[in-house]
Every structure is written in structure tokens, then in C-alpha cells.
Design a protein around this motif. Structure first.
Motif, PDB file in Angstrom:
ATOM      1  N   THR A  67      10.159   0.293   0.258  1.00 36.90           N
ATOM      2  CA  THR A  67       8.683   1.000  -0.527  1.00 36.90           C
ATOM      3  C   THR A  67       8.057  -0.489   1.042  1.00 36.90           C
ATOM      4  N   ASP A  68       6.572  -0.518   0.370  1.00 35.97           N
ATOM      5  CA  ASP A  68       5.585  -1.028   1.394  1.00 35.97           C
ATOM      6  C   ASP A  68       5.231  -2.469   0.458  1.00 35.97           C
ATOM      7  N   ARG A 116       1.008  -1.650   1.081  1.00 34.61           N
ATOM      8  CA  ARG A 116       0.385  -0.461   0.705  1.00 34.61           C
ATOM      9  C   ARG A 116       1.515   0.549  -0.503  1.00 34.61           C
ATOM     10  N   LEU A 126       4.127   3.064  -1.868  1.00 36.53           N
ATOM     11  CA  LEU A 126       4.772   3.966  -2.122  1.00 36.53           C
ATOM     12  C   LEU A 126       3.437   5.522  -1.483  1.00 36.53           C
ATOM     13  N   SER A 127       3.837   6.807  -0.779  1.00 37.53           N
ATOM     14  CA  SER A 127       2.912   7.538  -0.549  1.00 37.53           C
ATOM     15  C   SER A 127       3.225   8.244  -1.700  1.00 37.53           C
ATOM     16  N   ASP A 128       2.050   9.164  -1.773  1.00 36.39           N
ATOM     17  CA  ASP A 128       2.100  10.377  -3.366  1.00 36.39           C
ATOM     18  C   ASP A 128       2.753  11.213  -3.171  1.00 36.39           C
ATOM     19  N   ARG A 136      -1.046   2.894  -4.043  1.00 31.13           N
ATOM     20  CA  ARG A 136       0.150   4.123  -3.202  1.00 31.13           C
ATOM     21  C   ARG A 136      -1.386   4.897  -2.595  1.00 31.13           C
ATOM     22  N   GLY A 137      -0.520   4.647  -0.997  1.00 31.76           N
ATOM     23  CA  GLY A 137      -1.124   4.960  -0.425  1.00 31.76           C
ATOM     24  C   GLY A 137      -2.130   3.552   0.805  1.00 31.76           C
ATOM     25  N   ASP A 194       7.413   1.722  -6.819  1.00 33.48           N
ATOM     26  CA  ASP A 194       5.766   1.491  -6.916  1.00 33.48           C
ATOM     27  C   ASP A 194       5.421   0.232  -6.946  1.00 33.48           C
TER      28      ASP A 194
END
Length: 902
Positions: free
Chosen positions: A26-27, A30, A32-34, A129-130, A145
């Protein structure tokens, strides 16, 4: 759900933030991405606890009939129907149906605890997210998340903290920790227990202060609350002592009835008697031996016990739990909220010139500050005391209010205690209105203190400080005397005072003040060496006023009391001493921690937990383990609790007792009994009621079985002698059904006998029918057989018709039962010593039964149905003479039993 990444889901506290982020892919800024979140949601499932698979409704219903006593009752219904006694068959069938409905409702309620757990973890969460923060249902969270929490939020999943600002989390429902926990990002050893994992925030806990950001490391069933959910579902719902004894009794009774009926039929055939008549006699024996009123008596007696317990603030959720409390041999009591008030209270204040005792308990602002001589103190005469109280109450974010029913606190319980003690000293107005806050340095786990800048009512500017003793004294070079003068700080005296208070299990905070030079700015560098120590405040969650007496009453009743808590061993030990669980010099092994339990081999657990009295810093799984250990040693265990962490042990215990006020819905649903006042003393009252319930059930069995056995033996004797039946099957049904309702059920209302809480608890291994009870049943049933046979033969020999002789025999059974009923009000004491009219329902029942007997004897319609005939006065005199003989013999037997016991 399995762990999503190659690491145990409960080991993330032992990794650095960088390692956790890499592991969860994960980041840290930012999230996780969707797309990734959706893929993980499909892979690992929603962040919810699994719903139970459950069994089919039909199988649940059928299980209610899977009991030997129910088989006997069903047989009775079939037999009575075959005799065309459809009313009696309907009554018996109704008893079976009612018991099945009650059992079905109780069994379906058992899933309520799991439903509450599932509801507890559902909330909304702020998720990044993102790179964008949004609010989502917690169900949508996945491992990796990035979530943000702040004061007032419920933690939506198990989270490894990446960043935090003065974050404090109330974990009491999960761990039993009585105070909110300060959180930080520090890496911890892998063996650190859940209650000490300061870099984690767990699903279902509540943020009380500050804010934080973390990465989700576990969702759904992999969370700590998910583990509790699994333990609750896996915990065995043990048979209560009553149900276990009734099951054994029913099996024995079933075998005995079938055996006697079979022997009767075989004996008749062997004597070349008519097969149909012999079969009718065998049926009569079976009908006579079946105690049709027993299920109804059990249900009604337990229901009356429920009503009595409700009056004493104990709400029973499962009927058999009433009796189980009376069988209890060990009570495992949760410390916080059960033995204690669950309200932090300042008990001592130390200033450089004076030691102060504080009276009163909890958040009620009533109490006094007392000096060494016991005289009431006023802060107006002691400047150091006044500023110590003001520092605690003004440098504070908690509030205490009266909600119309009781005083409640909002915020940290420790800070609430400081607000209350200031109010006791008469400083509430100053604390609320006299000081205006300008700036603050909030508390943090690294800083270990809080400081605030205020303008005073005199328009001066002052800095107030409170915090850990070591940290505050580092800032101080001076101390304030009672006259307000400053002197050099005696650090040894402060340390000695703090150590002395800590040794008593008190939590100690230091208070200080300094005039402010800059009226608009507050920084840490302004405080170093510039604060004046005003005093120490020492507090604890105090024991309930009635706890000591209740513990002593339980111990005098032969019930061991053990404290189980998630709190620290020192605090638990202090409370245990104050309520009488530990003597001044307790033996080795009396206090065990969760670490001690974890190190024990499984084979050593039962004996070790039986010896120990206090268990501190234990996990939910360890609570379950020690309850199982005590049950392995043969104990009937009552477990109290209020938090989610208590639910598995509440389900496993022989009797689970939850707190009605402070308890979570999870704990209440897992429990058998809920205390509406959260007081341990109520448990002792409930135990007393439970013992009374079992006594009354035993009295009913001692009263009803001699009749059932006697009726069966009368038939057996008749077959053996080749004589006509002295009592017909329809007459036996009349006796059993009318006397069970009019006479036997009145014993359910019998008051508790004196000294019920001074005798030891019953041995859980002791059968329902003890040796003395079997002897009593055999004696009375033999007298019934002899008396009824003698009168039956006497009447026939002196010209009476067969219906008249049978009516006389029928009335012997009923009248003897009425006389014997008074004797059964106590199995050890004389009926005359109890008082004839202390149970009004019993007198009413005897009068109703007397009227019924007059009707069945003299009413022509009843004569026709039951084949009875009117009796003359001489016949009744002989019947009552037989009853008096039986009553006298039983009285003598009781007296001899008392002498033998002595």
C-alpha cells in the motif's frame, strides 16, 4: 478469511511502519487505488463477522422432543388417549408442547450474542483511496486501506498506526483496561499482549482523544474481535446442574417404568390371567408411575424464581439459570464495574505540608477532604491544596454532568475524577467559570503531561500543569507550602510519597503551576525548571460499597470468589485486598497474570486456576481457558463480565452474568443473567434465590414421587396376588393431574428456609435423588401401598361394593398427599416449626383439592366417569387415620435424621 499476506494477522505490531507498508503493498500517503481495493474485497470478503450457518428450523424443533422425560410424557399421552381419556391426553400433550416452545425460543436466542458482535463492528470510516479521503461503510474496508480516526470515532478494523497526534483509545470492552490507552508508532516485541500493543488500534474500540492514521492489517474474522466471535461461537453451552440431573433422573425413570410395566405384564401372563386385563393393568402401572406434573412444576418454580430475582435486580434470560446460580461453587468476578464502581475516584491528595484523605465514591460530587486528624479541610486555608485541585480540574478536558438519573462523565475517567474532587472541595465554580483558557500543550504519551495557559478571576495569567510524577517533577525546582510560600523541592519526599500511594494500587498524577510572563504564548521551553509543584493526586476505581460484605457472604456459603481482569496486577491486587479476596499475606500463586497462564502446560491449568484468586492482564482466550479449567475440576462456574472480551467466557461458564448498565450488548446477549445495577452484591442475592428454587424443586419431587411409585406398586401387588385392581387407570390419572396442580405446584411459592446461605453449595456430582431422599420416597410409598390395600380389603370385607372400596383407596392417596404436602415444606424440619399459614397458596391448594375430592366422590356425573361411589363418615375417618399415621411416621423419620446429622 485467511491472512492476506505471509504474516500472522496479529504480528504487525512487531514490524516497523516501513515493513508493514511493504508487506501490505500500500501507499502510506495515498492508500490503495479503487481497483486494488475492489480486487481485495472480492478476494477477502467484506469487513464483517461471518453469520452462523445455523440449523434448519425443523431440526431445532425436533431437538426439543429429544429427552427421556418427554418420551415418557408422550407415552402417557398415547396411553391416556387409548383409554379414551382425551381431556387428560390433551393436558399432557399441552405440557409437552409448552416445554418444546420454550426450548425453541431459548435455543434461537443463543445466536443473539453473535448478532451483537456483528453489529458492533459496523460503522462508517474515513478512508484514503487514491490520495482522496472519503467516508465509506466499514464493510468495504480491505487489508492495506489507509484509514483516519479522531476523537469520537469507532475504530473500523484492526489498524497498525502510521501517524498519531495525542491519540487515546478506550479498549476496555476488548481488553478490560480500565483507562484509555495512549497510542504511539513505536515498534514492539512480537510477544507483547494485545492490551499493551500501543501501536495498534483494534476494531470496535473507541477513540477518546486525539487523531491518528493507520493501515488496515486485518478485517472481518481475522480481527481481534473476530477471534472473540469465533470463541463465542465455539464455546460449549453446558447443561445446567438442573437439566443434567433431570436428564439422568428421566432416563432412570423411563427404564424403571418400562421395566415395571413389562414385569407386571409378564407376571400376569405367568399366572395365566386374561391377557387384555393384564395389559390394562400394565398400562395403569405406567400411567401411575409417570409424574405428569413434573415439567410444569419445574417451569413454574423456575418462573417464580425469575420473578423473585427481578425484584432483587437480576434479570434472568434463561429459566434453568435460576437454579444454576444456586448450584454455583465458584464465582469469577470481573473487577471493573462489578467489584468496583467503574468510576475513577481521587482517594488521596499529598501536598508538601499535608496528606489529605478524600471521602465519597464515583462521579457523584459529594464527599469531604479530611486531614490527618479527621477534621474537614477547606482549600481556602491551604494554598498548595487549592492550586493542586485547580490544576487537576482546570487543566482538563473532561466534563461531569447529572443526566437526570445519575452522574456521568464525558472524556478521560482520570480527568473526570479530578473535576469531581475539585467540586467536593467547593471549587466547581472556579473551575468552570473563573478561568479562561488561552493556550494549551495537549497530553501525549511521549510528553506525559498536559499544560494550559489561563487568565484567572483576578485577571492574572497562570500556567497549570498535570501529568506523570517523574515528568512534572523534572520541570519543578520549587514546591508550594500551605501558606503559599515557595521552597526548594524535596525530590526524595515527593518520590517516597508517590511510591507509597502507588503501592496501594493508586494511580498518581502530579500537579503544578507557574505565573505566566507571556500572556499569549505557551511552549514547552517555558516550563523547564519554572513550574512549582503543588501536590499529588492519587486515584483508583474504588470497590463498591457492598462488595466486601457480598464476597464475605459468598465465602461463608462455601462459594469461592475469584477476580478476573484485563487490568494490571498491582491494581487488581489492591482491589482484591480491599474487598477481602486476598489476605494481608496471601499465599504464593494467589495472583496470576496472563503471561503466567500462557506459560502453563494444559495439564497444569485446572489445579493452578483452582488455587489462584486473582487473574490480571488476561486475554479473552485465557478467560475462556480458566473457566474451562475450573469446570474440569468439577466446579459450577458463574462468570461476570461487561465487555466484548468477556463474551466467550460468559458463554462457556455454567452461568454467565452480564452488567445491565455498563455492559455491552454483546456481553448481555452472551449471558444467562443480567444485573440491572451492575453490583456484585446482587449476585450474592441471586445465588440465595437460586438455592431457594432448587430447594422447592427438590421438595416437589420428594412430594410427588411417593404417589407415583405407590400407584405403580399397588398395581404390581394386585397382579402378583391375582386380585382385582384397587385403583383404575382413570382414577390414577385423576390423582396425578389434580394433585399436581392443586397441591404440588403450591410448593413453588414456598419461602426460602432460614440459614440457606450458611450451608455449603451442593456437590455438583450429587444426584437429584440423594440417598436420604430415596429413603423418604420408599418409606412414604410403602405406607401408601399398605394403607390403600388395607382399606380396600377392609371395605370389601365389610360389605362395601367394588366402586366404594376403590373410592376409599383413591381418597387414601389424595388425603395422604395433602397431609404429606405440609411435611414436604421442609425436608429436615417439622411442619409445625415452619408455620401452617406462611405459604397462603398451599392452604388454598388444599381447599381446592378437598372440593375436587368431594365432587369426584359424591357427584353422580363424576361417579359415572371415574367409577367412584359415595363414602360414609366412618370411611372418611379411616382415611384420615391412615394419613395421620403416615404423617407421624415421616415426622419421626425426620427427627431421627436430624439426630444422625448431629
Amino acid at each position: 478469511m485467511t491472512a492476506p499476506f505471509p504474516i500472522a494477522p496479529d504480528a504487525h505490531h512487531g514490524l516497523s511502519v516501513h515493513e508493514v507498508v511493504l508487506l501490505l503493498e500500500t501507499d502510506p500517503s495515498r492508500g490503495l487505488s479503487d481497483a486494488v481495493a475492489q480486487e481485495r474485497l472480492a478476494r477477502f470478503g467484506p469487513n464483517t463477522l461471518p453469520a452462523p450457518t445455523g440449523s434448519a428450523v425443523l431440526s431445532t424443533i425436533l431437538r426439543q422432543f429429544h429427552h427421556p422425560l418427554i418420551y415418557v410424557l408422550l407415552l402417557a399421552a398415547v396411553v391416556t388417549a387409548s383409554l379414551h381419556e382425551f381431556v387428560d391426553a390433551a393436558v399432557i400433550s399441552g405440557v409437552v408442547l409448552v416445554n418444546a416452545v420454550v426450548g425453541f425460543i431459548q435455543e434461537t436466542r443463543a445466536e443473539a450474542a453473535l448478532d451483537s458482535l456483528r453489529a458492533m463492528v459496523r460503522t462508517e470510516a474515513t478512508v484514503v483511496r487514491g490520495g482522496h479521503a472519503r467516508v465509506l461503510e466499514s464493510d468495504a474496508l480491505v487489508p492495506g486501506d489507509l484509514v483516519m480516526v479522531e476523537a469520537g470515532d469507532k475504530v473500523p478494523a484492526d489498524v497498525r498506526l502510521l501517524r498519531e497526534s495525542e491519540l487515546r483509545v478506550d479498549e476496555s470492552a476488548l481488553t478490560g483496561e480500565s483507562a484509555p490507552v495512549d497510542k504511539c508508532e513505536v515498534v514492539l516485541p512480537e510477544a507483547t499482549p494485545v492490551a499493551d500493543r500501543r501501536n495498534m488500534a483494534y476494531s470496535g474500540t473507541l477513540v477518546t482523544a486525539g487523531s491518528g492514521t493507520g493501515v488496515v492489517v486485518a478485517t472481518g474474522s481475522e480481527t481481534e474481535i473476530g477471534e472473540i466471535h469465533r470463541l463465542v461461537g465455539a464455546a460449549d453451552v453446558l447443561a445446567t446442574p438442573l437439566t443434567a440431573k433431570l436428564a439422568w433422573f428421566s432416563k432412570v425413570l423411563t427404564i424403571a417404568i418400562l421395566g415395571l410395566a413389562g414385569a407386571t405384564f409378564a407376571l400376569g401372563l405367568a399366572r395365566r390371567q386374561d391377557a387384555v386385563e393384564t395389559f390394562t393393568a400394565a398400562i395403569a402401572l405406567a400411567v401411575g408411575a409417570i409424574p405428569e406434573g413434573l415439567p410444569a412444576a419445574v417451569t413454574i418454580t423456575l418462573a417464580i424464581g425469575v420473578a423473585r430475582m427481578a425484584k432483587r435486580r437480576a434479570v434472568v434470560r434463561r429459566l434453568p439459570a435460576v437454579e444454576t446460580l444456586g448450584s454455583t461453587t465458584v464465582i469469577c468476578a470481573d473487577k471493573t464495574g462489578t467489584l468496583t464502581e467503574n468510576q475513577m475516584t481521587v482517594r488521596r491528595i499529598w501536598t508538601p505540608d499535608q496528606a489529605v484523605e478524600v471521602t465519597g465514591s464515583g462521579y457523584v460530587p459529594e464527599g469531604d477532604l479530611l486531614g490527618a486528624d479527621g477534621q474537614r479541610l477547606s482549600p481556602d486555608g491551604n494554598a498548595a491544596l487549592r492550586w493542586a485541585l485547580l490544576a487537576g480540574a482546570v487543566c482538563n478536558d473532561a466534563t461531569v454532568r447529572f443526566d437526570g438519573e445519575r452522574w456521568t462523565a464525558t472524556g478521560d475517567p482520570t480527568e473526570a475524577a479530578m473535576v469531581v474532587v475539585a467540586a467536593k472541595a467547593g471549587l466547581a465554580a472556579d473551575a468552570d467559570h473563573g478561568f479562561r483558557r488561552i493556550a494549551q500543550i495537549p497530553f501525549s504519551s511521549e510528553r506525559q503531561y498536559m499544560a494550559t495557559l489561563h487568565t484567572t478571576p483576578e485577571h492574572r495569567t497562570v500556567v497549570l500543569v498535570k501529568g506523570a510524577v517523574e515528568r512534572v517533577t523534572e520541570m519543578c525546582d520549587t514546591a508550594m507550602g500551605a501558606d503559599g510560600a515557595l521552597r526548594p523541592l524535596d525530590r526524595r519526599a515527593v518520590t517516597a510519597a508517590a511510591d507509597c500511594l502507588t503501592a496501594e494500587g493508586l494511580r498518581v498524577l502530579a500537579c503544578g503551576m507557574r505565573p505566566a510572563e507571556d500572556s499569549a504564548r505557551l511552549s514547552e521551553d517555558q516550563l523547564a525548571g519554572a513550574v512549582t509543584l503543588t501536590g499529588l493526586q492519587a486515584m483508583l476505581d474504588p470497590p463498591r460499597a457492598a462488595a466486601s460484605a457480598a464476597v464475605a457472604a459468598c465465602r461463608s456459603a462455601g462459594i469461592a470468589v475469584k477476580m478476573i481482569t484485563g487490568d494490571h496486577a498491582g491494581t487488581a491486587t489492591a482491589i482484591a485486598h480491599s474487598v477481602g479476596l486476598l489476605e494481608a499475606a496471601s499465599r504464593e500463586g494467589a495472583v496470576l497474570t496472563g503471561a503466567d497462564l500462557a506459560a502453563l502446560p494444559d495439564d497444569d491449568v485446572p489445579a493452578t486456576v483452582e488455587r489462584a484468586r486473582v487473574f490480571a492482564r488476561v486475554t479473552p482466550e485465557q478467560k475462556l481457558r480458566l473457566v474451562q479449567g475450573l469446570q474440569f475440576m468439577g466446579h459450577v462456574v458463574a462468570m461476570t463480565g461487561d465487555g466484548v472480551n468477556d463474551a466467550p467466557a460468559l458463554r462457556q461458564a455454567s452461568i454467565g452474568v452480564a452488567m445491565g448498565r455498563s455492559g455491552t450488548e454483546v456481553a448481555k446477549d452472551a449471558a444467562d443473567v443480567v444485573l440491572t445495577d451492575d453490583d456484585f452484591a446482587t449476585i450474592e442475592a441471586a445465588v440465595e434465590e437460586g438455592r431457594g428454587v432448587f430447594d422447592n424443586l427438590t421438595k416437589f419431587i420428594a412430594w410427588t414421587l411417593p404417589t407415583n411409585v405407590g400407584e405403580g406398586l399397588v398395581i404390581l401387588v394386585a397382579i402378583g396376588l391375582g386380585a382385582v385392581l384397587p385403583i383404575l387407570p382413570t382414577q390414577i390419572l385423576w390423582i396425578n393431574m389434580t394433585t399436581a396442580v392443586a397441591l404440588g405446584l403450591t410448593l413453588a411459592f414456598e419461602p426460602k428456609e432460614a440459614g440457606i446461605m450458611t450451608r455449603p453449595p451442593r456437590d455438583p456430582r450429587e444426584p437429584l435423588l440423594t440417598r436420604s431422599l430415596v429413603g423418604r420416597i420408599a418409606l412414604v410409598s410403602s405406607l401408601l401401598v399398605a394403607g390403600s390395600w388395607w382399606l380396600f380389603e377392609w371395605e370389601l370385607g365389610h360389605g362395601a361394593t367394588l366402586p366404594e372400596a376403590r373410592t376409599a383407596a383413591l381418597n387414601v392417596f389424595v388425603v395422604v398427599e395433602g397431609f404429606y404436602l405440609f411435611s414436604c415444606r421442609s425436608l429436615t424440619r417439622s411442619a409445625w416449626r415452619i408455620g401452617l399459614f406462611s405459604n397462603t397458596w398451599l392452604v388454598v391448594g388444599v381447599l381446592v383439592q378437598a372440593l375436587a375430592q368431594i365432587l369426584v366422590t359424591y357427584l353422580p356425573a363424576m361417579n359415572s366417569v371415574f367409577q367412584t361411589a359415595p363414602l360414609d363418615a366412618d370411611g372418611w375417618a379411616r382415611i384420615f387415620a391412615i394419613a395421620l399415621v403416615v404423617m407421624s411416621v415421616v415426622a419421626v423419620q425426620k427427627r431421627l435424621g436430624q439426630r444422625k446429622a448431629c
